[in-house]
Design an enzyme around this catalytic site. Sequence first.
Site, mmCIF file in Angstrom:
data_model
loop_
_atom_site.group_PDB
_atom_site.id
_atom_site.type_symbol
_atom_site.label_atom_id
_atom_site.label_comp_id
_atom_site.label_asym_id
_atom_site.label_seq_id
_atom_site.Cartn_x
_atom_site.Cartn_y
_atom_site.Cartn_z
ATOM 1 N N SER A 141 0.840 -1.195 0.000
ATOM 2 C CA SER A 141 0.000 0.000 0.000
ATOM 3 C C SER A 141 0.874 1.243 0.000
ATOM 4 O O SER A 141 1.971 1.251 0.576
ATOM 5 C CB SER A 141 -0.889 0.010 1.244
ATOM 6 O OG SER A 141 -1.511 1.270 1.427
ATOM 7 N N TYR A 157 -1.650 -0.416 10.273
ATOM 8 C CA TYR A 157 -1.707 -0.815 8.872
ATOM 9 C C TYR A 157 -0.512 -0.253 8.109
ATOM 10 O O TYR A 157 0.166 -0.972 7.369
ATOM 11 C CB TYR A 157 -3.015 -0.327 8.259
ATOM 12 C CG TYR A 157 -3.167 -0.630 6.790
ATOM 13 C CD1 TYR A 157 -3.588 -1.880 6.355
ATOM 14 C CD2 TYR A 157 -2.907 0.340 5.819
ATOM 15 C CE1 TYR A 157 -3.739 -2.157 5.005
ATOM 16 C CE2 TYR A 157 -3.054 0.076 4.476
ATOM 17 C CZ TYR A 157 -3.463 -1.178 4.071
ATOM 18 O OH TYR A 157 -3.608 -1.443 2.726
#
Length: 234
Positions: A141, A157
């Site tokens: 990501s 995350y």
Amino acid sequence: MIDADKIALVTGANRGIGQEIARQLAARGFYLLLGARRPESAQATLSAIEASSGQAQIIPLDVSDQQSIERAFKMVQNLTDRIDVLINNAGMLQDEGQSILSIGSELLEQTLRTNAYGSLWMVQRFKPLLKAGSRVINISSGGGAICEGVSTWAPAYCISKTTLNAITLQLAEALAGQGILVNAVCPGWVRTDMGGASASRSVAEGADTPVWLATEAGTQINGQFLRDRKRIAW
């Protein structure tokens, strides 16, 4: 034993980007091993692939649990002596809007185990089935990028994805001499259960670069972080 020219294992293949990657690879002639923590949740993926005359099998797999990885490895080893493509897609995002100053250790640890360590453990355990020419693709990501400052919107995350990018580089270096390619992909903000309905990209767009790396990308692409088939900084 599986009788197929190309075999791919996709973790988190039950929904979202993983499901779309599996569908596209099956359409390109791959036999798909569909990794899912809850096997019943991958039935829709299996049915869609079979309805299009593709071939697939569900593999019970929780990448955050090394015992589950071991069970999955033994199951796959009984089906095939090789994996041509391993796509580490399984992930979690449960700390959006939280602060690094208050996030709980249990959530941080579980996020790291699922989003980062699990990909490493998968490569470590499935290495006997990865041959020269095999490709490993880690779904990362942009939240893990640190080149232009640190993302703080979901600290666990983002930290996990930064870690995954570092793991990707380490694996690429370690496996380069064996002809195994390892890369990471930022799929962008995709309309999935995780990304939400407001996301700007479709699952097909999110799956495009991983599928390209699995099927068409040149062998000179190794140890890179990519979006839209182009190298990006991390």
